[in-house]
Scaffold this active site. Structure first.
Site, mmCIF file in Angstrom:
data_model
loop_
_atom_site.group_PDB
_atom_site.id
_atom_site.type_symbol
_atom_site.label_atom_id
_atom_site.label_comp_id
_atom_site.label_asym_id
_atom_site.label_seq_id
_atom_site.Cartn_x
_atom_site.Cartn_y
_atom_site.Cartn_z
ATOM 1 N N CYS A 35 0.737 -1.277 -0.110
ATOM 2 C CA CYS A 35 0.034 0.135 0.081
ATOM 3 C C CYS A 35 0.918 1.317 -0.006
ATOM 4 O O CYS A 35 0.189 2.423 -0.345
ATOM 5 C CB CYS A 35 -1.019 0.066 0.961
ATOM 6 S SG CYS A 35 -2.107 -1.262 1.289
ATOM 7 N N HIS A 38 -3.338 7.427 1.627
ATOM 8 C CA HIS A 38 -3.586 6.252 1.354
ATOM 9 C C HIS A 38 -4.965 5.823 1.914
ATOM 10 O O HIS A 38 -5.371 6.001 3.143
ATOM 11 C CB HIS A 38 -2.708 5.090 1.946
ATOM 12 C CG HIS A 38 -3.112 3.657 1.725
ATOM 13 N ND1 HIS A 38 -3.612 3.297 0.396
ATOM 14 C CD2 HIS A 38 -3.170 2.463 2.647
ATOM 15 C CE1 HIS A 38 -3.850 2.099 0.868
ATOM 16 N NE2 HIS A 38 -3.610 1.619 2.070
ATOM 17 N N ASN A 45 -9.962 0.440 -0.370
ATOM 18 C CA ASN A 45 -8.477 0.499 -0.247
ATOM 19 C C ASN A 45 -8.065 -0.291 -1.527
ATOM 20 O O ASN A 45 -8.108 -1.582 -1.876
ATOM 21 C CB ASN A 45 -8.033 -0.459 0.930
ATOM 22 C CG ASN A 45 -6.696 -0.375 1.053
ATOM 23 O OD1 ASN A 45 -5.887 -0.203 0.217
ATOM 24 N ND2 ASN A 45 -6.364 -0.867 2.262
HETATM 25 N N1 COA Z 1 -18.763 -7.704 8.847
HETATM 26 C C1 COA Z 1 -19.230 -8.095 10.175
HETATM 27 N N2 COA Z 1 -18.577 -8.408 11.127
HETATM 28 C C2 COA Z 1 -17.309 -8.403 11.057
HETATM 29 C C3 COA Z 1 -16.748 -8.254 9.647
HETATM 30 C C4 COA Z 1 -17.468 -7.663 8.596
HETATM 31 N N3 COA Z 1 -17.045 -7.557 7.390
HETATM 32 N N4 COA Z 1 -15.301 -8.400 9.692
HETATM 33 C C5 COA Z 1 -14.975 -8.648 11.164
HETATM 34 N N5 COA Z 1 -16.292 -8.761 12.005
HETATM 35 C C6 COA Z 1 -16.466 -9.090 13.317
HETATM 36 C C7 COA Z 1 -15.596 -9.873 13.520
HETATM 37 O O1 COA Z 1 -15.619 -11.010 13.545
HETATM 38 C C8 COA Z 1 -15.229 -9.389 15.171
HETATM 39 O O2 COA Z 1 -16.488 -10.291 15.676
HETATM 40 P P1 COA Z 1 -16.429 -10.883 17.243
HETATM 41 O O3 COA Z 1 -16.186 -9.789 18.098
HETATM 42 O O4 COA Z 1 -17.588 -11.582 17.392
HETATM 43 O O5 COA Z 1 -15.062 -11.814 17.363
HETATM 44 C C9 COA Z 1 -15.803 -7.908 15.241
HETATM 45 O O6 COA Z 1 -16.444 -7.904 14.158
HETATM 46 C C10 COA Z 1 -14.752 -7.057 15.492
HETATM 47 O O7 COA Z 1 -13.672 -7.278 14.833
HETATM 48 P P2 COA Z 1 -12.311 -6.542 14.740
HETATM 49 O O8 COA Z 1 -11.460 -7.131 13.703
HETATM 50 O O9 COA Z 1 -11.715 -6.482 16.191
HETATM 51 O O10 COA Z 1 -12.772 -5.407 14.206
HETATM 52 P P3 COA Z 1 -12.186 -3.746 14.249
HETATM 53 O O11 COA Z 1 -13.073 -2.720 15.217
HETATM 54 O O12 COA Z 1 -10.613 -3.757 14.469
HETATM 55 O O13 COA Z 1 -12.378 -3.412 12.868
HETATM 56 C C11 COA Z 1 -11.172 -3.422 10.549
HETATM 57 C C12 COA Z 1 -11.879 -4.296 11.691
HETATM 58 C C13 COA Z 1 -10.145 -4.440 9.704
HETATM 59 C C14 COA Z 1 -12.251 -2.602 10.019
HETATM 60 C C15 COA Z 1 -10.048 -2.408 11.374
HETATM 61 O O14 COA Z 1 -9.121 -3.321 12.710
HETATM 62 C C16 COA Z 1 -9.089 -1.837 10.370
HETATM 63 O O15 COA Z 1 -9.680 -1.125 9.657
HETATM 64 N N6 COA Z 1 -8.144 -2.269 10.672
HETATM 65 C C17 COA Z 1 -6.949 -1.583 9.607
HETATM 66 C C18 COA Z 1 -6.909 -2.482 8.257
HETATM 67 C C19 COA Z 1 -6.450 -1.848 7.105
HETATM 68 O O16 COA Z 1 -6.624 -0.757 6.891
HETATM 69 N N7 COA Z 1 -5.387 -2.561 6.594
HETATM 70 C C20 COA Z 1 -4.858 -2.103 5.465
HETATM 71 C C21 COA Z 1 -3.575 -1.317 5.777
HETATM 72 S S1 COA Z 1 -2.765 -0.915 4.279
#
Ligand code: COA
Length: 325
Positions: free
Chosen positions: A114, A252, A282
């Protein structure tokens, strides 16, 4: 007088097929509400048959060349950032070079996921300022849909496909003139200790397969805000500017909450941040030039303004660059 890399044109391209959050909810157990609340994403574009990283890159490049008002044949350097090349080799940049008909110059790919566009831009800038080339195409292009695990709701909802390009030209400018255009500074970093937080579980030398994207989203999020705020301060220090001087930040487009948290850390108002993650999701290396081109074409970014670019991705890698456009 001093030699600077000046952005003289930009372009972008998207696949034909738009996929809404509602459509994603038909594929995996998710909802529009969850995706919008956690990421700000409402839509992404997914490449179909015949749409490849090189075809999107070529279309974006043609638009950038047209915006710059130059002949494609005058391009003597192509640096293309991608983690989803058409082939393991040769470089996708050479395919684009041939499509554009500017064969004979320098063309290679950069792999920094990225942050790839920031790495490509800094590389092209160095080559332009040392006289290795005069007119560069810097491209970020991806078909991330082809390395997504479409059964993993935690990752497949976050990414999309697309391409963005810029023409950078070496120009003599007066460095004492505060209005002189060009790249004013850039900083790049990598920390290979974090490989397992964001990676693809396959590769030529290990599994002889392409693999699928794997990510520990929460940890990536935490590192992203810290690293981005820090590299932005570095670039401001390098160029002698303050956050208040910045007209636009083109980040980004990973997640709206990361953009917002990073801007807040720097004390930048949300109105100065270009946001396209809602429309494009993304798009990895494509996201910065795609967002830039969108904001240039809709009239937000105007000639003469000070624009900060920043990105963070797998590796981890991260970087930022400041330009007067
Ligand atoms: N729809 C519904 N629920 C979802 C889901 C989806 N698409 N994806 C994950 N969940 C659930 C998980 O299973 C989890 O459930 P649980 O609590 O029952 O176990 C819950 O949502 C929370 O998951 P978590 O991963 O802790 O959520 P989060 O608040 O961290 O949000 C992201 C997840 C990925 C949106 C967030 O962590 C993020 O944006 N991270 C950065 C990722 C990124 O930008 N990467 C690229 C960088 S280049």
């Amino acid at each position: 007088m001093t030699l600077r890399s000046v952005i003289t044109g930009s372009g972008s391209a998207l696949p034909k097929r738009a996929v809404s959050n509602a459509e994603m909810a038909e594929m995996v157990d998710t909802s529009d509400e969850w995706i919008v609340e956690r990421t700000g994403i409402r839509n992404r574009y997914i490449a179909g048959d015949g749409e490849t990283t090189s075809s999107l890159a070529t279309e974006a490049a043609r638009r950038a060349i047209e915006a710059a008002g130059i002949e494609a044949a005058s391009i003597d350097l192509i640096v293309l950032a991608t983690a989803t090349p058409d082939q393991t080799f040769p470089a996708t940049a050479t395919i684009v070079q041939h499509n554009l008909g500017c064969n004979g110059g320098i063309a290679f790919d950069v792999a920094a996921v990225c942050s790839g566009f920031l790495y490509a831009m800094a590389t092209a800038d160095s080559m332009l300022r040392t006289g290795m080339a005069r007119r560069a195409l810097v491209i970020g292009a991806e078909t991330f849909s082809r390395i997504l695990d479409w059964d993993d709701r935690a990752t497949c909802v976050l990414f999309g496909d697309g391409a963005g390009a810029m023409v950078l030209e070496a120009r003599d400018v007066d460095p004492a003139d505060p209005a002189a255009p060009g790249l004013l500074g850039s900083r790049l970093h990598a920390d290979g200790a974090h490989n397992q937080l964001l990676y693809v579980d396959g590769g030529v030398s290990t599994t002889q397969s392409v693999g699928k994207l794997r990510m520990k989203g929460r940890e990536v999020f935490r590192h992203a805000v810290t690293n981005l705020a820090s590299v932005l301060q570095e670039v401001l220090g390098q160029s002698g500017h303050t956050a208040a001087d910045i007209d636009w930040v083109v980040p980004h487009q990973a997640n709206y909450r990361i953009l917002d948290a990073t801007a807040r850390k720097l004390g930048l108002p949300a109105e100065k941040v270009v946001v396209t993650v809602d429309r494009h999701a993304n798009t990895s290396a494509a996201s910065v030039p795609l967002a830039y081109d969108t904001a240039v074409r809709d009239g937000r970014i105007q000639p003469g303004q000070l624009v900060m670019f920043e990105a963070m991705g797998g590796g981890f890698t991260w970087g930022a660059a400041l330009a007067r456009v």
